[in-house]
Design an enzyme around this catalytic site. Structure first.
Site, PDB file in Angstrom:
ATOM      1  N   LYS A 200      34.037  42.894  39.999  1.00  0.00           N
ATOM      2  CA  LYS A 200      34.205  41.620  40.111  1.00  0.00           C
ATOM      3  C   LYS A 200      35.165  41.354  38.609  1.00  0.00           C
ATOM      4  CE  LYS A 200      33.316  37.015  40.646  1.00  0.00           C
ATOM      5  NZ  LYS A 200      32.051  35.864  40.563  1.00  0.00           N
ATOM      6  N   LYS A 252      36.808  42.285  44.169  1.00  0.00           N
ATOM      7  CA  LYS A 252      37.271  41.041  43.910  1.00  0.00           C
ATOM      8  C   LYS A 252      38.195  40.458  42.607  1.00  0.00           C
ATOM      9  CE  LYS A 252      35.185  36.630  43.877  1.00  0.00           C
ATOM     10  NZ  LYS A 252      34.407  35.619  43.313  1.00  0.00           N
TER      11      LYS A 252
HETATM   12  C1  PBG Z   1      31.233  32.689  40.376  1.00  0.00           C
HETATM   13  C2  PBG Z   1      32.464  33.154  41.181  1.00  0.00           C
HETATM   14  C3  PBG Z   1      33.527  32.497  41.384  1.00  0.00           C
HETATM   15  C4  PBG Z   1      34.317  32.909  42.781  1.00  0.00           C
HETATM   16  C5  PBG Z   1      32.826  33.259  43.861  1.00  0.00           C
HETATM   17  N1  PBG Z   1      32.258  33.150  42.680  1.00  0.00           N
HETATM   18  C6  PBG Z   1      34.782  32.298  40.506  1.00  0.00           C
HETATM   19  C7  PBG Z   1      34.669  32.258  39.197  1.00  0.00           C
HETATM   20  O1  PBG Z   1      33.719  33.602  39.483  1.00  0.00           O
HETATM   21  O2  PBG Z   1      35.216  31.796  38.144  1.00  0.00           O
HETATM   22  C8  PBG Z   1      35.781  32.822  43.075  1.00  0.00           C
HETATM   23  C9  PBG Z   1      36.404  32.816  44.590  1.00  0.00           C
HETATM   24  C10 PBG Z   1      37.412  32.374  44.946  1.00  0.00           C
HETATM   25  O3  PBG Z   1      38.197  32.137  43.921  1.00  0.00           O
HETATM   26  O4  PBG Z   1      37.856  32.109  46.204  1.00  0.00           O
HETATM   27  N2  PBG Z   1      30.455  32.650  41.630  1.00  0.00           N
END
Ligand code: PBG
Length: 331
Positions: A200, A252
């Site tokens: 991520k 992601k």
């Molecule tokens: C944090 C989380 C995020 C997203 C999913 N889970 C945001 C981040 O890490 O700042 C982003 C999902 C998206 O942008 O569609 N738990």
């Protein structure tokens, strides 16, 4: 002048008609492989549009039920829930409260879809903390990895008790998969699966999501989410999660990280997912609204590209709509 040589190899032969192209297509989208991310807002009295995510809302309990039913009827494979609480604190206590919005939402989704659709949680503290970070803070203000693991382990048990089939570990703390697996096994939840957000990245493409969850974050998540410059490290993170007991690994965002996705898919022997994030949706919707992109073709092409790179499972805010298109046979 001698005539131009005639090509003997003619790849165009198989592109001549739509049925031929369909027959030889190497990759196909399927509704069952799509996961719909949804937002449940604790204080919403009617569905609230998210301005930077056209078509996406913060749900009430009733509208969430309806959206889950629609997704199930369209054949969508999974629903992933994000809770938006009305109050927050330093340790994100709402995350482990059985009546907290996330856990209530999981229970409600299970009531609505039973075992017809896979109900996936978001296991992270950022929606529940008043500072907006994905973990608890040490006295110097940094995110305390090991203290956070303690909270994640408690969250894992709470989400299992709330009814989640799969826990989506999105916090990017070291050791989070092992900590949650041990906590689950400790309460006999050996059948609850873990989807690890392994690679991520600290991405600007999450911008609209921060609006979707009323994020309190000042600053950024670069001390725990990955640096977009790193490819090999994405693989390292995925392999660590496999070794810790992940059942599914995820990359992601999706479109900017197809190289990482392809690496991971070629290497691990468990299912691989990709998350088409809020900014990916926002770009396409904004351009389509201006008439600059053909919305439907762009959505299908982006999802097909993610599939081609190796994702067996794709989280996308367009899941229900795309599932309906696929049922029409109009890929
Ligand atoms: C944090 C989380 C995020 C997203 C999913 N889970 C945001 C981040 O890490 O700042 C982003 C999902 C998206 O942008 O569609 N738990």
């Amino acid at each position: 002048m001698s005539p131009a040589p005639v090509p003997t190899d003619r790849p165009r032969r198989l592109r001549a008609t739509a049925p031929l192209r369909r027959l030889v297509a190497e990759h196909r989208l399927a509704a069952a492989d799509l996961v719909l991310p949804v937002f449940l807002a604790e204080d919403a009295t009617e569905p609230r549009p998210i301005s930077s995510m056209p078509g996406v809302v913060q749900h009430t309990e009733d509208s969430l039920r309806a959206a889950a039913r629609e997704a199930a009827d369209a054949g969508v494979g999974g629903i992933m829930l994000f809770g938006v609480p009305a109050t927050r604190d330093a340790t994100g206590s709402g995350a482990t409260d059985p009546r907290g919005v996330g856990n209530r939402g999981l229970t409600l989704l299970r009531e609505e879809v039973g075992d017809d659709v896979v109900v996936i949680s978001d296991l992270c503290l950022d929606e529940f903390t008043d500072h907006g970070h994905c973990g608890v803070l040490a006295s110097d203000g940094s995110v305390d990895n090991d203290a956070t693991l303690q909270r994640y382990a408690e969250m894992a048990v709470a989400q299992y008790e709330a009814g989640a089939h799969v826990l989506g570990l999105s916090g990017m703390m070291d050791g989070q998969v092992a900590a949650c697996r041990a906590a689950l096994d400790g309460v006999g939840a050996t059948g609850t699966a873990i989807l690890a957000y392994s690679a991520k990245y600290a991405s600007a493409f999450y911008g609209p999501f921060r609006e979707a969850v009323d994020s309190q974050l000042q600053g950024d998540r670069r001390t725990y989410q990955m640096d977009p410059a790193n490819r090999a490290e994405g693989m390292r993170e995925a392999l660590l999660d496999v070794a810790e007991g992940a059942d599914i690994v995820m990359v992601k965002p999706a479109l900017g990280y197809l190289d990482v996705l392809a690496d991971v898919a070629a290497t691990v022997d468990i299912p691989v997912a990709a998350y088409q994030v809020s900014g990916e949706l926002a770009m396409v919707e904004a351009a389509a609204a201006n008439g600059w992109l053909d919305r439907r073709r762009t959505i299908l092409e982006s999802l097909t590209s993610i599939r081609r790179a190796g994702a067996g499972i794709i989280a996308t805010y367009w899941a229900t709509e795309v599932a309906r298109w696929l049922a029409d046979g109009t890929q």
